[in-house]
Write an enzyme that holds these catalytic residues in place. Structure first.
Site, PDB file in Angstrom:
ATOM      1  CB  ALA A 170      -0.941   0.002   1.208  1.00 50.86           C
ATOM      2  CG  ASP A 171       3.471   2.585   3.316  1.00 47.81           C
ATOM      3  OD1 ASP A 171       2.552   3.397   3.448  1.00 47.81           O
ATOM      4  OD2 ASP A 171       4.071   2.089   4.282  1.00 47.81           O
TER       5      ASP A 171
END
Length: 397
Positions: A170-171
């Protein structure tokens, strides 16, 4: 192939990096690797209690995320610190931040405030859940977004409960999407002469990365579930044990299925009433994988990969990180970029995975020490030595 030359593709751009942790630094690193002047603005010593979230500045993670950047320390809560930031913004093309949405308004560097001093400025904001909405002020981290964005529901063994991915997907994806948004805004600015506000979030990026699984629900109303190492639609596609380990195989259509059956010397499977077409293979997947398990234990992983490659059937080893970087194709791609570090000596970092025919990215310099370039950058924007000394005494830099 990536090389150690100094890329000049984006050397005309200046980026103010106000980011922390991973998503924002990932975005800014892309521009730094292509030669942009990325100025990492950090809090003064002791002002940020979360500054060590990635560990030591000499640790691998920090070195990998912050190479090719410069560092300045500013106390943005002080008038002179904020003024110095705004003076920097006047000289910049892009500002990237990943504070909670209300922080930039509270400290005085919202998009509207930035645009007042530089109408061409592009602000990229990366948040956990979006700049507005019921979750806007929540703290967000990668695993939280993995869970809320659906990834953990489709990861793990069949009926085995939710499982996080082994990387900060996600990052990293939010950082990459932010970089794409910035590039679009830069291209549009060539026509309009105006900057704009680019926004993304870990939650949005995570949902976008689920891609066909999200589309299955939106288009067909089907809620996908985890399937372990098996592909949710195609069979056989997944992990098989060999005589000395495991490999991945992938059979994507009837042509590959025919080649696969030839490769494993089981022509009977191609016409088997349970396996002759994809729909039947999927229906009888457990039976099929049982048949294949007995076959694949007869040879080594390397032997099977060679055999399947002859028939153009996708197959590959399952490597740990040491094996990854010893792989001849990985060595050829030069994605482990060498760098001479003043304290750590010779190290290697993960190169930006792009090749351009004239202006490929490069790893040129180590992650800077905290505030290493503060005086030099302040001089560049016209702040006098006496003012710099005064700010340092007042702990504003």
């Amino acid at each position: 192939m990536n090389t150690n030359h100094s890329s000049s593709a984006l050397s005309h751009l200046r980026i103010i990096d106000l980011t922390r942790v991973r998503a924002g630094p990932t975005c800014c690193r892309i521009f730094a690797d292509f030669g942009a002047d990325v100025i990492r603005v950090e809090a003064t010593a002791g002002a940020d209690p979360n500054s060590t979230v990635l560990g030591s500045r000499l640790a691998a993670d920090s070195q990998n995320l912050h190479r090719n950047k410069r560092s300045i320390t500013l106390n943005l809560k002080s008038p002179r610190g904020l003024k110095a930031l705004m003076d920097l913004v006047k000289t910049a093309d892009i500002v990237v931040e990943n504070f909670r949405p209300d922080v930039k308004e509270r400290l005085g560097f919202s998009y509207d405030e930035l645009a007042k001093v530089n109408p061409r400025i592009i602000l990229a904001s990366i948040s956990g859940f979006g700049q507005t909405g019921p979750y806007a002020k929540r703290a967000g981290f990668d695993q939280i977004a993995q869970g809320m964005g659906g990834l953990m529901s489709v990861t793990g063994e069949l009926d085995g409960g939710p499982m996080r991915a082994g990387i900060a997907v996600a990052d990293s994806s939010a950082g990459n999407y932010a970089a794409i948004g910035i590039l679009v805004a830069l291209a549009e600015r060539e026509r309009s002469g105006q900057g704009q506000w680019v926004q993304t979030s870990l939650l949005q990026a995570m949902i976008a990365m689920t891609d066909f699984q999200a589309a299955s629900y939106l288009v067909e109303g089907r809620v996908p579930r985890s399937a372990g190492n098996d592909h949710p639609y195609s069979t056989p596609m997944g992990v098989l044990a060999t005589s000395d380990g495991h490999i991945n195989i992938g059979v994507g259509g009837e042509g590959q299925w025919a080649g696969f059956c030839r490769a494993i010397e089981r022509p009977d499977l191609q016409s088997h009433p349970h396996f002759s077409v994809q729909e039947l293979r999927f229906k009888h997947r457990t039976e099929l994988m049982g048949e294949l398990a007995a076959v694949f234990r007869l040879r080594t992983s390397e032997q099977w990969i060679e055999i399947l490659t002859v028939e153009n059937v996708p197959a590959g080893s399952i490597n740990d990180m040491e094996q990854v970087f010893k792989d001849p194709q990985v060595e050829h791609l030069a994605i482990a970029a060498p760098l001479q570090h003043t304290e750590l000596g010779p190290i290697r970092l993960v190169a930006t995975p792009l090749t351009l025919s004239r202006t490929s990215p490069s790893v040129r310099s180590q992650a800077p020490a905290m505030g290493e370039h503060t005086n030099a950058i302040l001089r560049e924007i016209g702040i006098a030595e006496t003012e710099i000394s005064s700010m340092r005494k007042a702990q504003e830099i």
